[in-house]
Write an enzyme that holds these catalytic residues in place. Structure first.
Site, PDB file in Angstrom:
ATOM      1  N   CYS A  45       0.838  -1.212   0.000  1.00 51.57           N
ATOM      2  CA  CYS A  45       0.000   0.000   0.000  1.00 51.57           C
ATOM      3  C   CYS A  45       0.868   1.254   0.000  1.00 51.57           C
ATOM      4  CB  CYS A  45      -0.914   0.031   1.229  1.00 51.57           C
ATOM      5  SG  CYS A  45      -2.083  -1.322   1.287  1.00 51.57           S
TER       6      CYS A  45
HETATM    7  C1  BEZ Z   1       0.572  -4.583   1.770  1.00 47.69           C
HETATM    8  O1  BEZ Z   1      -0.009  -3.563   1.452  1.00 47.69           O
HETATM    9  O2  BEZ Z   1       1.779  -4.681   1.732  1.00 47.69           O
HETATM   10  C2  BEZ Z   1      -0.212  -5.784   2.212  1.00 47.69           C
HETATM   11  C3  BEZ Z   1      -1.412  -5.609   2.875  1.00 47.69           C
HETATM   12  C4  BEZ Z   1      -2.112  -6.712   3.300  1.00 47.69           C
HETATM   13  C5  BEZ Z   1      -1.611  -7.989   3.030  1.00 47.69           C
HETATM   14  C6  BEZ Z   1      -0.431  -8.144   2.329  1.00 47.69           C
HETATM   15  C7  BEZ Z   1       0.289  -7.030   1.926  1.00 47.69           C
END
Ligand code: BEZ
Length: 211
Positions: A45
């Site tokens: 994210c």
């Molecule tokens: C991420 O944004 O890195 C992420 C969020 C939830 C699960 C896996 C990765």
């Protein structure tokens, strides 16, 4: 009931990093892109929001207002933005909804419990200036989205909203487009004065008409 293409994008009021937002008022006469993030302080994210912020000028050029969402709270969003700005070498320049009560995620069916009960998947909704949903894409949490692809899709959506054309596989702005099957051969010269090629009776191409 889940949302489908052509539905009116449901309106909502929500807290965001830019204050309280009424979604339809926020959109005004613009197009919109609403995209969800599973959670704050997560690696993928962080890169996605940085990538989106760097492309804000491109979204602006297309008259598309950006709006992100995550189910964490406002204070968390605000301090996470500092990390995004620092690590992605940009400035987050669009609001992020703080959807702690999952109101907006529920409205837009962004939580897929068999994937994860607590976090949203990576949903993308592109909304036209008529407030209708033009595109829905769902990515899993483990796969970051391609924001250049979203711009490419917006180019196609905005072109095909105004001309009787469709865009072929892997089309990019500037390339030839496909003439809509509903257009009769005899009407092509008036509608597409730049010329056309008939590869098959059902496969007719023309230079991008709005250039
Ligand atoms: C991420 O944004 O890195 C992420 C969020 C939830 C699960 C896996 C990765």
């Amino acid at each position: 009931m889940s949302l489908r293409l052509g539905d009116t994008a449901p309106n909502f009021t929500a807290d965001s990093t830019a204050g309280k937002i009424n979604f339809h008022e926020y959109l005004g006469d613009s197009w919109g892109i609403l995209f969800s993030h599973p959670a704050d302080y997560t690696p993928v994210c962080t890169t996605e929001l940085g990538a989106a912020a760097k492309l804000k000028d491109e979204f602006d050029k297309r008259n598309v207002k950006m709006l992100a969402l995550s189910v964490d709270g406002l204070e968390s969003h605000k301090s996470w933005i500092n990390d995004i700005n620092e690590t992605q070498h940009t400035t987050v320049n669009f609001p992020i909804i703080a959807d702690e009560d999952r109101k907006v995620s529920g409205l837009y069916d962004m939580i897929h419990p068999n994937s994860n009960e607590n976090f949203t998947v990576r949903s993308v909704f592109i909304i036209g200036n008529d407030k209708k949903i033009k595109l829905i894409i769902t990515y899993p949490a483990s796969t970051g989205r391609n924001f250049d692809e979203l711009l490419r899709v917006i180019d196609s959506l905005q072109l095909t909203a105004n001309y009787s054309v469709a865009t072929p596989a892997n089309w990019k702005h500037g390339e030839d487009v496909v003439i809509a099957p509903a257009i009769k051969n005899e009407d092509i010269p008036a509608k597409f004065p730049k010329g056309h090629k008939e590869i098959k009776p059902y496969l007719r191409t023309t230079p991008q008409p709005n250039l």
